[in-house]
Design an enzyme around this catalytic site. Structure first.
Site, PDB file in Angstrom:
ATOM      1  N   THR A 111      10.724  20.688   8.698  1.00 41.48           N
ATOM      2  CA  THR A 111      11.237  19.323   8.691  1.00 41.48           C
ATOM      3  C   THR A 111      11.857  18.948   7.348  1.00 41.48           C
ATOM      4  O   THR A 111      12.439  17.881   7.211  1.00 41.48           O
ATOM      5  CB  THR A 111      10.102  18.330   8.985  1.00 41.48           C
ATOM      6  OG1 THR A 111       9.096  18.470   7.958  1.00 41.48           O
ATOM      7  CG2 THR A 111       9.489  18.586  10.352  1.00 41.48           C
ATOM      8  N   ARG A 112      11.711  19.836   6.363  1.00 40.43           N
ATOM      9  CA  ARG A 112      12.117  19.591   4.972  1.00 40.43           C
ATOM     10  C   ARG A 112      11.226  18.557   4.312  1.00 40.43           C
ATOM     11  O   ARG A 112      11.534  18.100   3.194  1.00 40.43           O
ATOM     12  CB  ARG A 112      13.583  19.185   4.876  1.00 40.43           C
ATOM     13  CG  ARG A 112      14.596  20.338   4.740  1.00 40.43           C
ATOM     14  CD  ARG A 112      14.251  21.558   5.527  1.00 40.43           C
ATOM     15  NE  ARG A 112      15.176  22.667   5.285  1.00 40.43           N
ATOM     16  CZ  ARG A 112      15.108  23.839   5.903  1.00 40.43           C
ATOM     17  NH1 ARG A 112      14.177  24.053   6.817  1.00 40.43           N
ATOM     18  NH2 ARG A 112      15.948  24.802   5.639  1.00 40.43           N
TER      19      ARG A 112
END
Length: 264
Positions: free
Chosen positions: A228-229
């Site tokens: 998802t960073r």
């Protein structure tokens, strides 16, 4: 059997398809050269986060030991001790290169190099550095920042003579970071030194301009990638005021360290 019209249509379809494949391949290749926005790899998923409860120790050196051991045991990581060493000149101009970690303990992280190299000159002018490890198969990175000092001549001597003789000779012949006419210059110098030290019972003296440094850590950050960073970052550092840790953003670690979670 196909009619002539059908064969013509088939040939036309095949040719058109091949053109489309070629166009797509060409566009992808061209795009990759200029626009890398779509280059993206998945990291860990939400169920594999790195939180404070996952810390092996509240001492960052012991936590580093745990992650370093895991990297050493991962067969797809060829050199777990490879680290990017970043230095800066006295005017603040940065430079970076990869070197090998050759030891660590509570005092710091050791490496060896030519004191007359660019990094050696910069460390003389500005004795601070940052080192970064990235272990891609584990999706982990460690960043370390701190002051730098030379280690003793005795330790440098000991490590120098533990190296293969070829590496010892390389340290002597290389005026590191200086321009040379060609590779043949190095080969010729190596041949002369091989003849000079052809008796393996004769020790090769360590050059005075070659030896070790230790990075004394002031900050050690542990990073783990998420798809998802929303990456996980836990930073250990020395407290800068008497009110730290506050139990809200900063927490007490071991050996005088405090730790905190950073936004990705």
């Amino acid at each position: 059997m196909f009619s002539n019209v059908s064969l013509t249509l088939i040939r036309s379809f095949k040719f058109s398809s091949l053109k489309n494949v070629y166009r797509m391949t060409t566009e992808t290749s061209t795009s990759a050269k200029g626009d890398l926005g779509e280059m993206r790899k998945p990291y860990n998923e939400k169920h594999k986060t790195f939180t404070e409860v996952d810390l092996i120790s509240k001492d960052p050196i012991e936590q580093f030991q745990s992650w370093f051991d895991a990297a050493c045991q991962t067969t797809t990581i060829l050199e777990a001790n490879a680290m990017c060493l970043s230095t800066a000149s006295k005017t603040g101009k940065p430079s970076a290169r990869y070197v090998l970690l050759k030891g660590f303990n509570k005092e710091g992280f050791r490496f060896f190099t030519n004191y007359s190299s660019r990094k050696g000159i910069e460390l003389e002018e500005n004795p601070f550095a940052a080192i970064t490890f990235y272990w891609e198969p584990l999706l982990r990175s460690v960043r370390i920042e701190g002051s730098v000092k030379k280690i003793s001549t005795e330790v440098s001597d000991q490590y120098f003579h533990s190296r293969p003789r070829g590496s010892q000779i390389s340290a002597i012949l290389s005026a590191q970071s200086q321009p040379i006419p060609s590779r043949q210059t190095l080969i010729d110098a190596e041949e002369k030194l091989l003849q000079k030290y052809n008796d393996e019972n004769i020790p090769i003296p360590r050059p005075e301009n070659w030896g070790g440094y230790v990075v004394v850590p002031e900050v050690i950050e542990f990073w783990q990638g998420q798809s998802t960073r929303i990456h996980d970052r836990i930073r250990f550092r020395r407290p800068v005021s008497s009110v730290e840790p506050d139990g809200i953003l900063t927490y007490q670690g071991d050996q005088g360290w405090i730790y905190e979670r950073l936004s990705p």
